[in-house]
Motif scaffolding. Sequence first.
Motif, PDB file in Angstrom:
ATOM      1  N   VAL A 146     -16.459   8.044 -41.377  1.00  0.00           N
ATOM      2  CA  VAL A 146     -16.747   7.776 -42.783  1.00  0.00           C
ATOM      3  C   VAL A 146     -16.554   6.273 -42.993  1.00  0.00           C
ATOM      4  O   VAL A 146     -15.441   5.757 -42.899  1.00  0.00           O
ATOM      5  N   TYR A 147     -17.663   5.570 -43.254  1.00  0.00           N
ATOM      6  CA  TYR A 147     -17.617   4.114 -43.341  1.00  0.00           C
ATOM      7  C   TYR A 147     -17.347   3.655 -44.766  1.00  0.00           C
ATOM      8  O   TYR A 147     -17.939   4.161 -45.714  1.00  0.00           O
ATOM      9  N   VAL A 148     -16.449   2.684 -44.880  1.00  0.00           N
ATOM     10  CA  VAL A 148     -16.158   2.065 -46.170  1.00  0.00           C
ATOM     11  C   VAL A 148     -16.514   0.582 -46.058  1.00  0.00           C
ATOM     12  O   VAL A 148     -15.866  -0.160 -45.311  1.00  0.00           O
ATOM     13  N   PRO A 149     -17.571   0.131 -46.758  1.00  0.00           N
ATOM     14  CA  PRO A 149     -17.987  -1.272 -46.643  1.00  0.00           C
ATOM     15  C   PRO A 149     -16.869  -2.226 -47.039  1.00  0.00           C
ATOM     16  O   PRO A 149     -16.166  -2.021 -48.031  1.00  0.00           O
ATOM     17  N   MET A 150     -16.719  -3.265 -46.251  1.00  0.00           N
ATOM     18  CA  MET A 150     -15.782  -4.325 -46.581  1.00  0.00           C
ATOM     19  C   MET A 150     -16.413  -5.274 -47.590  1.00  0.00           C
ATOM     20  O   MET A 150     -17.643  -5.298 -47.747  1.00  0.00           O
ATOM     21  N   ARG A 159     -12.771  -8.889 -46.611  1.00  0.00           N
ATOM     22  CA  ARG A 159     -11.515  -8.222 -46.915  1.00  0.00           C
ATOM     23  C   ARG A 159     -11.767  -6.712 -47.029  1.00  0.00           C
ATOM     24  O   ARG A 159     -12.874  -6.280 -47.327  1.00  0.00           O
ATOM     25  N   PHE A 160     -10.726  -5.935 -46.769  1.00  0.00           N
ATOM     26  CA  PHE A 160     -10.825  -4.491 -46.968  1.00  0.00           C
ATOM     27  C   PHE A 160     -11.088  -4.178 -48.435  1.00  0.00           C
ATOM     28  O   PHE A 160     -10.625  -4.893 -49.334  1.00  0.00           O
ATOM     29  N   ASP A 161     -11.804  -3.098 -48.673  1.00  0.00           N
ATOM     30  CA  ASP A 161     -11.939  -2.542 -50.014  1.00  0.00           C
ATOM     31  C   ASP A 161     -10.909  -1.416 -50.124  1.00  0.00           C
ATOM     32  O   ASP A 161     -11.179  -0.273 -49.755  1.00  0.00           O
ATOM     33  N   ILE A 162      -9.726  -1.756 -50.588  1.00  0.00           N
ATOM     34  CA  ILE A 162      -8.631  -0.786 -50.624  1.00  0.00           C
ATOM     35  C   ILE A 162      -8.975   0.386 -51.535  1.00  0.00           C
ATOM     36  O   ILE A 162      -8.735   1.556 -51.190  1.00  0.00           O
ATOM     37  N   PHE A 189      -6.395  -9.899 -42.162  1.00  0.00           N
ATOM     38  CA  PHE A 189      -6.209  -9.277 -43.470  1.00  0.00           C
ATOM     39  C   PHE A 189      -4.820  -9.569 -44.030  1.00  0.00           C
ATOM     40  O   PHE A 189      -3.830  -9.546 -43.295  1.00  0.00           O
ATOM     41  N   PRO A 190      -4.744  -9.866 -45.315  1.00  0.00           N
ATOM     42  CA  PRO A 190      -3.465 -10.221 -45.937  1.00  0.00           C
ATOM     43  C   PRO A 190      -2.444  -9.096 -45.798  1.00  0.00           C
ATOM     44  O   PRO A 190      -2.797  -7.904 -45.749  1.00  0.00           O
ATOM     45  N   GLU A 195      -0.239  -3.325 -46.009  1.00  0.00           N
ATOM     46  CA  GLU A 195       0.761  -2.468 -46.651  1.00  0.00           C
ATOM     47  C   GLU A 195       0.104  -1.420 -47.533  1.00  0.00           C
ATOM     48  O   GLU A 195       0.579  -0.266 -47.605  1.00  0.00           O
ATOM     49  N   ALA A 196      -1.000  -1.776 -48.192  1.00  0.00           N
ATOM     50  CA  ALA A 196      -1.692  -0.816 -49.051  1.00  0.00           C
ATOM     51  C   ALA A 196      -2.286   0.331 -48.243  1.00  0.00           C
ATOM     52  O   ALA A 196      -2.229   1.497 -48.660  1.00  0.00           O
ATOM     53  N   ILE A 197      -2.853   0.012 -47.092  1.00  0.00           N
ATOM     54  CA  ILE A 197      -3.403   1.079 -46.242  1.00  0.00           C
ATOM     55  C   ILE A 197      -2.283   1.965 -45.713  1.00  0.00           C
ATOM     56  O   ILE A 197      -2.419   3.199 -45.645  1.00  0.00           O
ATOM     57  N   HIS A 198      -1.160   1.346 -45.349  1.00  0.00           N
ATOM     58  CA  HIS A 198      -0.019   2.148 -44.917  1.00  0.00           C
ATOM     59  C   HIS A 198       0.451   3.068 -46.033  1.00  0.00           C
ATOM     60  O   HIS A 198       0.811   4.237 -45.794  1.00  0.00           O
ATOM     61  N   ASP A 199       0.433   2.578 -47.257  1.00  0.00           N
ATOM     62  CA  ASP A 199       0.850   3.405 -48.392  1.00  0.00           C
ATOM     63  C   ASP A 199      -0.085   4.594 -48.578  1.00  0.00           C
ATOM     64  O   ASP A 199       0.368   5.718 -48.839  1.00  0.00           O
ATOM     65  N   ILE A 200      -1.398   4.342 -48.428  1.00  0.00           N
ATOM     66  CA  ILE A 200      -2.368   5.448 -48.512  1.00  0.00           C
ATOM     67  C   ILE A 200      -2.081   6.487 -47.431  1.00  0.00           C
ATOM     68  O   ILE A 200      -2.046   7.696 -47.694  1.00  0.00           O
ATOM     69  N   ALA A 201      -1.870   6.018 -46.204  1.00  0.00           N
ATOM     70  CA  ALA A 201      -1.616   6.938 -45.097  1.00  0.00           C
ATOM     71  C   ALA A 201      -0.337   7.735 -45.321  1.00  0.00           C
ATOM     72  O   ALA A 201      -0.290   8.949 -45.059  1.00  0.00           O
ATOM     73  N   ARG A 202       0.686   7.075 -45.809  1.00  0.00           N
ATOM     74  CA  ARG A 202       1.948   7.756 -46.037  1.00  0.00           C
ATOM     75  C   ARG A 202       1.822   8.811 -47.129  1.00  0.00           C
ATOM     76  O   ARG A 202       2.295   9.947 -46.973  1.00  0.00           O
ATOM     77  N   ARG A 203       1.161   8.445 -48.246  1.00  0.00           N
ATOM     78  CA  ARG A 203       1.030   9.385 -49.361  1.00  0.00           C
ATOM     79  C   ARG A 203       0.121  10.560 -49.039  1.00  0.00           C
ATOM     80  O   ARG A 203       0.343  11.683 -49.496  1.00  0.00           O
ATOM     81  N   ARG A 204      -0.911  10.316 -48.230  1.00  0.00           N
ATOM     82  CA  ARG A 204      -1.909  11.353 -47.973  1.00  0.00           C
ATOM     83  C   ARG A 204      -1.729  12.048 -46.628  1.00  0.00           C
ATOM     84  O   ARG A 204      -2.529  12.904 -46.255  1.00  0.00           O
TER      85      ARG A 204
END
Length: 405
Positions: A146-150, A159-162, A189-190, A195-204
Amino acid sequence: MPQKDPTLDIQERVVEIEGETAFAYLAVARKLVQEGRRVISFGIGQPDFPTPHHIREAAKKALDEGFTGYTETAGIPELREAIAWYLNSRYGADVSPEEVIATTGAKTAIFLGMALYLRPGDEVIIPDPSYYAYAQVAKLFGARPVYVPMKFEPGLGFRFDIEGIERAVSEKTRMIVVNNPHNPTGSVFPPDQVEAIHDIARRRGLIILADEIYDNFLYTEKPFKSTLSLPDWRENLVYVNGFSKTFSMTGWRLGYVVLRREVIPKALDLAVTIYSCPPSIAQKAGVAALRGDWGPVREMVEEFRSRARILYDILSQAEGIEPYLPEGAFYMFPRVAGLLRKTGLSVEQLAEKLLYSYGVLVLPGTSFPESVGREHVRLSFATATRDVKEGAEIIVRASRELSRG
């Protein structure tokens, strides 16, 4: 009755896999060279520096001492200890040698990580553009990329599209791929995005497959945030790295994966079934690489930093091309949408025109799935500085001539 020879009846998941376009273009360029043409290649992602002398000497010593047999599947203890030492001293992680598996290159580490966790019907979120192999391995295990355009910012890069990644998570999502520094864009990437991607992974409840193979190729003062420095990384992380880029050891085929201790036994069962063990001689070289003199690495990185600036400065003069200064890795992925509009060419046709008419090899952005690359090309500046300068100047000339029709 069978409709075709059984040896032609390839497993359908393998049929879906696509090869690496970079090697296909490289073969075409080599054929042109054999025909007497001069070709400047921005194609392959391989450092043009030799493997440092002390690393080669360690391999020779291993040969002379007859260290040529099988080793432990996970790798010799001194290599795993050296890897853990490097990661812990660099990133403040608490990796144990028992959590490291040495592999036959980082691609094998990616394969192991996905093989351990992906099931048919799972979804894998992959930022677009991306290194081609992530999607191909996912498909092999019946998972769907599943591709998410940067996000591309002119003059700044990608940059990532968080928010886009968050929206892409579904009940079928199993994994998010994070490649940082990034191939093909050269972005770093900043920390807040990591950290935001890690937060998504942790929550989901998701796994992050983090590929940090370019972690020593950093060209700005901006901080680099390794996923191994995240708190409680063991709960969500499969970490991939290797020796090919940092130590210019592409042909040695030596990488590694870091996994939580509990899954190592099954990962080793899988590894021994696939490749028995990494090359014994390369493992001794890997110890010397990590424990030895890093001066050659620093010199190479400084040279690449200079090349990145040269490439940016020259391409800034091109018609219809939007370059930016790469922050890491050794790639630029400039937008060429303006040039495509002026010429009516597709990005693949532009790459062919540059190769056949101007003798410069670039890779069309469509080599890096999925849709963002239709307006971009990738240039690797892991080639001689004089060629970077000459090749970039030819691209500028080509952009002006093609724009005029």
